[in-house]
Design an enzyme around this catalytic site. Sequence first.
Site, PDB file in Angstrom:
ATOM      1  N   ASP A  48       0.861  -1.190   0.000  1.00 26.84           N
ATOM      2  CA  ASP A  48       0.000   0.000   0.000  1.00 26.84           C
ATOM      3  C   ASP A  48       0.893   1.235   0.000  1.00 26.84           C
ATOM      4  O   ASP A  48       1.776   1.359   0.846  1.00 26.84           O
ATOM      5  CB  ASP A  48      -0.876  -0.051   1.264  1.00 26.84           C
ATOM      6  CG  ASP A  48      -1.722   1.211   1.429  1.00 26.84           C
ATOM      7  OD1 ASP A  48      -1.955   1.906   0.419  1.00 26.84           O
ATOM      8  OD2 ASP A  48      -2.152   1.474   2.569  1.00 26.84           O
TER       9      ASP A  48
ATOM     10  N   ASP B 107      -1.493  -1.224  -3.942  1.00 25.45           N
ATOM     11  CA  ASP B 107      -1.718  -0.478  -5.186  1.00 25.45           C
ATOM     12  C   ASP B 107      -0.504  -0.570  -6.100  1.00 25.45           C
ATOM     13  O   ASP B 107       0.536  -1.118  -5.719  1.00 25.45           O
ATOM     14  CB  ASP B 107      -2.081   0.977  -4.870  1.00 25.45           C
ATOM     15  CG  ASP B 107      -1.129   1.593  -3.866  1.00 25.45           C
ATOM     16  OD1 ASP B 107       0.092   1.537  -4.115  1.00 25.45           O
ATOM     17  OD2 ASP B 107      -1.601   2.107  -2.822  1.00 25.45           O
TER      18      ASP B 107
ATOM     19  N   ASP C 280      -4.313 -10.153 -15.935  1.00 24.71           N
ATOM     20  CA  ASP C 280      -5.310 -11.213 -15.787  1.00 24.71           C
ATOM     21  C   ASP C 280      -6.493 -10.857 -16.682  1.00 24.71           C
ATOM     22  O   ASP C 280      -7.191  -9.865 -16.456  1.00 24.71           O
ATOM     23  CB  ASP C 280      -5.750 -11.266 -14.312  1.00 24.71           C
ATOM     24  CG  ASP C 280      -6.115 -12.656 -13.867  1.00 24.71           C
ATOM     25  OD1 ASP C 280      -6.837 -13.340 -14.621  1.00 24.71           O
ATOM     26  OD2 ASP C 280      -5.706 -13.051 -12.764  1.00 24.71           O
TER      27      ASP C 280
ATOM     28  N   ASP D  45      -8.325 -16.162 -17.222  1.00 23.00           N
ATOM     29  CA  ASP D  45      -9.194 -16.693 -16.178  1.00 23.00           C
ATOM     30  C   ASP D  45     -10.249 -17.633 -16.774  1.00 23.00           C
ATOM     31  O   ASP D  45     -10.839 -17.340 -17.813  1.00 23.00           O
ATOM     32  CB  ASP D  45      -9.890 -15.496 -15.503  1.00 23.00           C
ATOM     33  CG  ASP D  45     -10.676 -15.883 -14.266  1.00 23.00           C
ATOM     34  OD1 ASP D  45     -10.057 -16.356 -13.299  1.00 23.00           O
ATOM     35  OD2 ASP D  45     -11.916 -15.698 -14.263  1.00 23.00           O
TER      36      ASP D  45
ATOM     37  N   GLU E 269      -6.139 -20.662 -17.413  1.00 23.24           N
ATOM     38  CA  GLU E 269      -6.578 -21.378 -16.219  1.00 23.24           C
ATOM     39  C   GLU E 269      -7.591 -22.421 -16.653  1.00 23.24           C
ATOM     40  O   GLU E 269      -8.695 -22.081 -17.084  1.00 23.24           O
ATOM     41  CB  GLU E 269      -7.217 -20.420 -15.213  1.00 23.24           C
ATOM     42  CG  GLU E 269      -7.547 -21.111 -13.899  1.00 23.24           C
ATOM     43  CD  GLU E 269      -8.647 -20.414 -13.109  1.00 23.24           C
ATOM     44  OE1 GLU E 269      -8.681 -20.590 -11.879  1.00 23.24           O
ATOM     45  OE2 GLU E 269      -9.488 -19.716 -13.703  1.00 23.24           O
TER      46      GLU E 269
ATOM     47  N   HIS F 244      -4.047 -17.646  -5.500  1.00 24.60           N
ATOM     48  CA  HIS F 244      -4.983 -16.903  -4.658  1.00 24.60           C
ATOM     49  C   HIS F 244      -6.291 -17.662  -4.403  1.00 24.60           C
ATOM     50  O   HIS F 244      -7.192 -17.116  -3.776  1.00 24.60           O
ATOM     51  CB  HIS F 244      -5.295 -15.570  -5.338  1.00 24.60           C
ATOM     52  CG  HIS F 244      -5.955 -15.769  -6.669  1.00 24.60           C
ATOM     53  ND1 HIS F 244      -5.323 -16.374  -7.740  1.00 24.60           N
ATOM     54  CD2 HIS F 244      -7.199 -15.503  -7.102  1.00 24.60           C
ATOM     55  CE1 HIS F 244      -6.139 -16.453  -8.759  1.00 24.60           C
ATOM     56  NE2 HIS F 244      -7.294 -15.919  -8.398  1.00 24.60           N
ATOM     57  N   ASP F 245      -6.409 -18.874  -4.925  1.00 23.74           N
ATOM     58  CA  ASP F 245      -7.638 -19.663  -4.730  1.00 23.74           C
ATOM     59  C   ASP F 245      -7.453 -20.865  -3.808  1.00 23.74           C
ATOM     60  O   ASP F 245      -8.431 -21.542  -3.506  1.00 23.74           O
ATOM     61  CB  ASP F 245      -8.137 -20.197  -6.085  1.00 23.74           C
ATOM     62  CG  ASP F 245      -8.662 -19.100  -7.006  1.00 23.74           C
ATOM     63  OD1 ASP F 245      -9.156 -18.074  -6.490  1.00 23.74           O
ATOM     64  OD2 ASP F 245      -8.575 -19.284  -8.231  1.00 23.74           O
TER      65      ASP F 245
END
Length: 535
Positions: A22, A30, A104, A206, A271, A336-337
Amino acid sequence: MSEYLWWKHGVIYQIYPRSFQDSDGNGIGDLRGVIERLDYLNDGTPRSLGIDAIWFSPTFPSPMHDFGYDVSDYEDVHPDFGDMAMMDRLIEEAHKRGIRVILDFVPNHTSSHHPWFIESRSSPDSPKRDWYVWRDPKPEGSPPNNWIGAFGGPAWEWDQGTQQYYLHSFLVQQPDLNWRNPEVERAMHNVLRFWMDRGVDGFRIDVMDRILKAPALGDNPPQPNREWAKIVGQTALQVHDHDQNWPDIIDAARRIRKVVDEYPERMTVGEVFGAPAQIVAYYGGEQLDGLHLAFNFPFVRIYANRWNAEHVRKRVDGFEAALPAGGWPNHVLGNHDVDRFITRVNHDGRGRERARVAAMLLLTLRGTPFVYYGEEIGMENVAIPEAQLQDPARIYGRGRDPERTPMQWTRDGGFTNVEPWLPYGDLSVNVEAQERDGDSLLSLYRRLIWLRRGSDALRFGAYRPIDGLPEGAYAYTREQDGDRVLAVLNFTNDDIAIALPDALRPSEGLLGTHGTPEAAQRFTLKGNEGRLLRI
Ligand code: TEU
């Protein structure tokens, strides 16, 4: 030439933008924050991690129902992350350091706030009606078929205004685009061109495996094996015969490839989920005219006892065998999943040791390695109080907040100077501490990556598994132009006596999880030890 492309030899590092750095004090990561941390990723010297490319989870405007995987404008930047000028700067600063940028691309669905969907929903006669998948109810009023959304619940939402259902393979707020409509395909191809014109080097795509459905939208059969549903939720209660890996998606992949090939040295990684044969189909067969890579996911499914030499070797060899000639493998330890790697294999408290062997495996196998941020310091799932959980996927399956927590830079966190959007984990695990410690996981990652960078055998070389070693050990060589590197990995907690076959005579100990190894023919491999030897 085609041997030496960056996306084959390079290490790709995944950044979850909300959680990396951040810079403006709102507790959310960011793009400027990422720019500030680029030297950590690669400053051209072995003091940095040495990665070759960053894949950013979505950075586009979004109402954030699925934290950016619900895109409301494909050609801009979410204000939480910055603006287009900042994205341009990030691309420029990354390129200065030899780091490629992968965005992505989310083709299967938009946000329900996307102007296309708002228009589509406005009337059955809307010119964009057919841009999404609208269907009448069955005579008794129920949804058109039995499909379950990936996060659970029916995949159809009733629209009161226009008296039809629309398909959403994920959240209600993520309506599926209709890729059977050529206008949709053209618009999405132009999104790719838009970003490549700005210098973006590639795309992680994705949910590539769902962009086209069975035209008849038939019911999915039930899944007889109910085990996996305990981990990923309701979606695993069906066999996704009609809404996943439908054969003509491969042609859509080929058409995406054509667009990407309008620009030099760009790449795509899809993916996709399924058996090895289904995954490698996305490469486009012997012509290799499909996607450059399709994610090879078995390692992210490793829990507890599946971390064993036999299982891991089988998955590696299975993917190698399935690939079309000339196809390039890839390996993924986390994303991240899924639960953090250490958390998945920490049943006996030895997960941190296994993370070292896993790093050696990931970075010495043949194929592009994907490293999820924080993996290099051994971040684990963070237990988050119920009230702070944010991921909607938790409602039917497992929430993914625990593996999306802020990067741990220092003892105090170092990610932000306010309350972070998700809590930190155990802050004794941090970059600063591990930079000072030559035996840390971070130091091991750096050494492995820089060794790999300097070794054609490790980057491009042939892979050959070694037979005849004791159970629990997995060994293989990588060889290129006479340069040969041997990896010997112990997947158990116990010592294993190794006697290498006569044909493998080590000339140099290169790197080990337990200190630099000797160039020995016979040695004792400690529990969870890995060694790299030059032959
Ligand atoms: O994931 C697709 C997918 O199938 C997984 O989401 C999986 O079903 C789920 O994570 C189980 O918990 C991609 C993205 O990686 C994911 O983050 C998005 O939420 C999803 O697509 C929708 O865009």
